[in-house]
Write a protein that holds these residues in place. Structure first.
Motif, mmCIF file in Angstrom:
data_model
loop_
_atom_site.group_PDB
_atom_site.id
_atom_site.type_symbol
_atom_site.label_atom_id
_atom_site.label_comp_id
_atom_site.label_asym_id
_atom_site.label_seq_id
_atom_site.Cartn_x
_atom_site.Cartn_y
_atom_site.Cartn_z
ATOM 1 N N GLY A 736 0.804 -1.223 0.000
ATOM 2 C CA GLY A 736 0.000 0.000 0.000
ATOM 3 C C GLY A 736 0.834 1.268 0.000
ATOM 4 O O GLY A 736 0.480 2.244 -0.663
ATOM 5 N N VAL A 737 1.969 1.257 0.731
ATOM 6 C CA VAL A 737 2.757 2.493 0.837
ATOM 7 C C VAL A 737 3.866 2.592 -0.195
ATOM 8 O O VAL A 737 4.365 3.690 -0.456
ATOM 9 C CB VAL A 737 3.355 2.655 2.252
ATOM 10 N N VAL A 738 4.266 1.457 -0.792
ATOM 11 C CA VAL A 738 5.360 1.530 -1.763
ATOM 12 C C VAL A 738 4.942 2.344 -2.987
ATOM 13 O O VAL A 738 5.792 2.933 -3.675
ATOM 14 C CB VAL A 738 5.805 0.109 -2.181
ATOM 15 N N LEU A 739 3.640 2.445 -3.231
ATOM 16 C CA LEU A 739 3.150 3.232 -4.365
ATOM 17 C C LEU A 739 3.382 4.729 -4.159
ATOM 18 O O LEU A 739 3.319 5.509 -5.108
ATOM 19 C CB LEU A 739 1.658 2.966 -4.589
ATOM 20 N N TRP A 740 3.669 5.120 -2.897
ATOM 21 C CA TRP A 740 3.902 6.540 -2.627
ATOM 22 C C TRP A 740 5.141 7.076 -3.335
ATOM 23 O O TRP A 740 5.290 8.297 -3.449
ATOM 24 C CB TRP A 740 4.048 6.774 -1.120
ATOM 25 N N VAL A 741 6.023 6.196 -3.759
ATOM 26 C CA VAL A 741 7.239 6.673 -4.428
ATOM 27 C C VAL A 741 6.893 7.447 -5.699
ATOM 28 O O VAL A 741 7.716 8.201 -6.219
ATOM 29 C CB VAL A 741 8.196 5.517 -4.758
ATOM 30 N N MET A 742 5.680 7.273 -6.214
ATOM 31 C CA MET A 742 5.261 7.995 -7.416
ATOM 32 C C MET A 742 4.616 9.338 -7.098
ATOM 33 O O MET A 742 4.185 10.057 -8.000
ATOM 34 C CB MET A 742 4.277 7.129 -8.216
ATOM 35 N N SER A 743 4.530 9.688 -5.823
ATOM 36 C CA SER A 743 3.879 10.939 -5.434
ATOM 37 C C SER A 743 4.665 12.146 -5.931
ATOM 38 O O SER A 743 5.902 12.140 -5.931
ATOM 39 C CB SER A 743 3.755 11.017 -3.908
ATOM 40 N N PRO A 744 3.978 13.214 -6.337
ATOM 41 C CA PRO A 744 4.678 14.441 -6.732
ATOM 42 C C PRO A 744 5.339 15.141 -5.549
ATOM 43 O O PRO A 744 6.177 16.016 -5.732
ATOM 44 C CB PRO A 744 3.560 15.311 -7.329
ATOM 45 N N ILE A 745 4.968 14.772 -4.324
ATOM 46 C CA ILE A 745 5.573 15.344 -3.129
ATOM 47 C C ILE A 745 6.704 14.433 -2.682
ATOM 48 O O ILE A 745 6.481 13.271 -2.321
ATOM 49 C CB ILE A 745 4.533 15.497 -1.998
ATOM 50 N N LYS A 746 7.929 14.944 -2.718
ATOM 51 C CA LYS A 746 9.080 14.113 -2.362
ATOM 52 C C LYS A 746 9.008 13.648 -0.911
ATOM 53 O O LYS A 746 9.442 12.541 -0.575
ATOM 54 C CB LYS A 746 10.382 14.888 -2.596
ATOM 55 N N PHE A 747 8.477 14.476 -0.058
ATOM 56 C CA PHE A 747 8.315 14.113 1.343
ATOM 57 C C PHE A 747 7.493 12.827 1.468
ATOM 58 O O PHE A 747 7.850 11.908 2.209
ATOM 59 C CB PHE A 747 7.643 15.280 2.080
ATOM 60 N N GLN A 748 6.385 12.747 0.726
ATOM 61 C CA GLN A 748 5.561 11.542 0.786
ATOM 62 C C GLN A 748 6.280 10.347 0.156
ATOM 63 O O GLN A 748 6.189 9.223 0.652
ATOM 64 C CB GLN A 748 4.223 11.769 0.072
#
Length: 792
Positions: A736-748
């Protein structure tokens, strides 16, 4: 094994509460369910009203000496705190055209009337507080950069060019290549119209609408930098947080159904976890809190913890129904089996998050409150409401058949893991863990405090904000990274020769400090005017020993170089960047100089400016990170000790978490992620989630050991029940959280990487290292395992 002494006097109140709650929960189901529904409706109404909440003061450690010094002189340091810089760029030609100047004037006027701007300190070449001076045969003459008679003609534009060159604003408010100009907008912490805290989301949207969208065109470019814009962009990026949250829920939904084989066993734990998020948000709103950009991920963490505990409840219900119990009895037995280990785990989570309060930065303390409230409501929604709902519907026949089939198999996919519950495998696991610990400690030596990138590291390097910031850095002599040292004197003493001479010496000292571009102060004003009074002769460009000459040179002082009582003289230092090593080097250099030269008549005090505040934040985090870790591990260890009454058991549960923390720090160092406001809480959050795995596995393991099973057999039985749910939870949350690597926010994206790592390593630690430590630390069970192995 001294495992679970739940009858201990220390656990008497918890055991009593379990019995009372069980009777009420399962004999008064309908009234309790109605109460839960009413609470969810009311808190849901509160939750939908919660709004983003960000404050400049919340982001800085207000009790740090640097910030205390700034707050003491805040009224005299206008423009050196929280400010926004709007760059108006001429895409074709330069700024010396009537069209460009007309646009710059309009943008300046627009900025002036935006609520929250300190209008008295706003600066642009179009504001009257930006002036030029010149030495003539008759003495000094000067005036505003934009002459009163300006009419847009070629002569007027030529006069503006001359005035800009005479004003000293090239590289400050006007670009070195004369293709853009800056409007500097100091901001209030509170909106002067409403008296409430400045709403950074609304302010950022207003700046975008009234300035960027209105004036940007093929001829004009608008670039905006400053803390308020960073926060605005982060809040705007919250939409992506919501999107990835939804994706995580979808992934969890699918995987949970594949694991449980039950629709009710899938929907009910997900619903209860979402109810926990609703309750958390509603309670925060009722208490007057909002969600700042750095706590936007807390709702997902609450959801993750809720799912983790929900899976344990559903798994236990499946097991009980597979053994013949009906849904009511199965749910009741599941509640009985889960209550104490679940409560212990959640108390460990909550108190672990409370330890973040030792970090005296309000944004982290608010995050601690939000996370702790979230864990508290999970006790109600996932330990009470979930079994209550399951008592009505159960898990369904398909799930029961699936559980019986897995229990009846003579061999199991889990069998290979039992090797770690035997002496030989245990030694291998512990040796591997020690090697990993050594590598982690070695790698974490390079872990840095603070930002390691230029611009706003919370955003991507190619984000609009960081591109705007790079433009300013490339085209202006003064960077956006400002470190302000406050030189203080008794009243009416700031212009004395001794004072100015020492400040001049300090500025000369700064030229040899790595990372410092240049510095400006009242001394520079005095030198320039003194030279001008003497036909511009460079020999006179120094601090005069004649006090009358100094007084004459300071007959007109631009705003910001001294206060009204002449007791404060700011030294504004422009830095190459705000990286941790740069700030540490500058802070240390200033401290050395101050230590050698401070006196009753002159004191050098740090620090204001965005880089000064960041230096203070870095110092607080550097001190607090180990204190926080000591508290979180201390609290979790004490709770585990009270529950299991065995120091060896505490070691079995805590050691895997400690290994994960060390490896996470090494990973941060390898990826270039510094320890800062955005990342520090992750370590505590990771420990809070990981301890659940160990407590559930050990609780189930000790139950089988009490029944007389050998350690390998007990561990195999544990793996088939609790172990499978722990593995499922760890993998599901990681996906669920590994997909966050595609977020436009580097922090996320950074949080996604770190949380994925911690979810997986905490899971592996609980499944591999925990039984290995149990095998080596509890000799009696090891002997039993060896005897049984020899008999086979």
């Amino acid at each position: 094994m001294s495992g679970s002494s739940v009858s201990s006097k220390l656990l008497g109140p918890i055991k009593l509460s379990e019995q009372v709650i069980e009777r009420v929960l399962f004999h008064k189901r309908l009234p309790v369910l109605v109460l839960f529904v009413l609470m969810t409706l009311w808190l849901g109404f509160q939750a939908v009203q919660i709004r983003p909440d960000a404050s400049f003061v919340k982001m800085i450690p207000t009790q740090h000496p640097y910030v205390e010094n700034y707050l003491r002189y805040r009224d005299d340091l206008s423009g050196l705190g929280n400010s926004l810089r709007v760059v108006v760029e001429a895409k074709q030609g330069d700024i010396f055209s009537a069209e460009y100047q007309n646009t710059l004037k309009q943008v300046t006027d627009e900025a002036f009337f935006i609520s929250g701007v300190d209008r008295s300190a706003l600066k642009s070449i179009w504001t009257p507080n930006v002036r030029w001076t010149e030495v003539t045969e008759e003495g000094f003459v000067g005036g505003p950069v934009i002459p009163p008679e300006y009419d847009g003609s070629a002569d007027s534009l030529a006069q503006i060019r001359t005035n800009i060159l005479r004003s000293g604003q090239v590289g400050i408010l006007v670009a070195n290549d004369f293709k853009s100009a800056i409007i500097q907008m100091p901001l209030f912490d509170k909106d002067p119209e409403t008296g409430e805290k400045l709403n950074y989301q609304a302010f950022s949207e207003k700046v975008e609408k009234l300035i960027r969208q209105k004036y940007e065109s093929d001829q004009i470019g608008i670039r905006i930098t400053g803390f308020a814009k960073i926060v605005g962009d982060l809040i705007e990026g919250a939409k992506s947080v919501a999107l990835f949250f939804a994706i995580a829920i979808g992934v969890t939904l699918v995987l949970l159904y594949l694991y449980s084989g039950s629709i009710t066993g899938t929907l009910i734990p997900l619903t209860c976890s979402l109810v926990a998020v609703i309750w958390q948000m509603g309670i925060l709103k009722a208490l007057g809190y909002g969600l700042d950009p750095y706590s936007m991920l807390v709702p997902f963490l609450v959801f993750a913890i809720g799912v983790s505990h929900g899976v344990q409840v559903v798994n236990t219900v499946r097991l009980e129904q597979a053994e013949g119990a009906d849904s009511w009895l199965a749910a009741r037995r599941a509640f009985r089996a889960i209550y104490i280990p679940g409560l212990t785990a959640l108390l460990s989570d909550g108190l672990g998050f409370v330890t973040l309060m030792v970090i005296e930065i309000q944004v982290i303390q608010d995050l601690a409150v939000a996370a702790s409230i979230g864990v508290a409501v999970i006790i109600l929604t996932n330990l009470l409401l979930l079994p209550l709902l399951m008592s009505y519907v159960g898990v369904g026949q398909k799930a029961i058949v699936k559980m019986r089939a897995s229990q009846d198999k003579p061999t199991s996919l889990w069998m290979p893991l039992t090797v770690f519950a035997r002496p030989s495998g245990a030694v291998i696991a512990v040796v591997f863990a020690l090697v990993a610990l050594g590598l982690g400690l070695y790698g974490s030596q390079n872990l840095k405090i603070g930002d390691l990138d230029k611009g706003a590291p919370e955003l991507r390097a190619d984000s609009r904000y960081n591109l705007d910031n790079a433009f300013v850095t490339a085209n202006y002599s003064t960077s956006s990274d400002i470190f302000v040292v406050m030189a203080t004197t008794p009243e009416e003493q700031c212009t004395r020769f001794e004072t100015l001479s020492m400040v001049d010496r300090f500025q000369h000292y700064l030229t040899s400090v790595p990372g410092v571009q240049n510095s400006v102060s009242l001394v520079d004003v005095s030198k320039r005017v003194t030279s001008g009074l003497n036909e511009g002769n460079l020999k006179w460009r120094s601090v005069s020993r004649n006090q009358f000459v100094i007084n004459a040179s300071l007959s007109y002082v631009p705003s910001g170089f001294m206060n009204g009582s002449c007791s404060l003289l700011p030294v504004i230092i422009f830095l190459d960047d705000h990286k941790a090593e740069t700030l540490q080097g500058v802070s240390s250099a200033v401290a050395r100089f101050a230590g050698e030269h401070n006196s009753e008549s002159l004191t050098f005090e740090m620090a204001a400016g965005n880089s000064g505040f960041e230096a203070a934040t870095n110092e607080v985090i550097a001190t607090a990170q180990y204190e926080m870790l000591a508290w979180v591990y201390g609290v979790v260890s004490i709770l585990c000790l009270l529950t299991f009454r065995s120091i060896k058991t505490v070691i079995c549960i805590i050691a895997p978490l400690a290994l994960t923390s060390v490896l996470c720090q090494a990973l941060m160092a390898h990826l270039g992620i510094g320890v800062k406001v955005a990342t520090l809480p992750v370590i505590a959050l990771g420990v809070g989630i990981g301890v659940d795995y160990g407590i559930y596995i050990y609780s189930r393991l000790s139950t089988y050991l009490v029944q007389g099973k050998s350690l390998p057999d007990a561990y195999l039985a544990t793996l088939k029940t609790t172990g499978s749910s722990v593995a499922f939870t760890g993998l599901t949350l990681a996906i669920g959280v590994v997909l966050w690597v595609m977020s436009p926010i580097k922090f996320q994206a950074d949080m996604g990487i770190l949380l994925t790592f911690m979810f997986l390593w905490n899971m592996l630690g609980a499944l591999i290292l925990l039984p290995a430590l149990a095998c080596l630390l509890h000799k009696r069970e090891t002997v039993q395992a060896r005897e049984k192995s020899d008999a086979v």
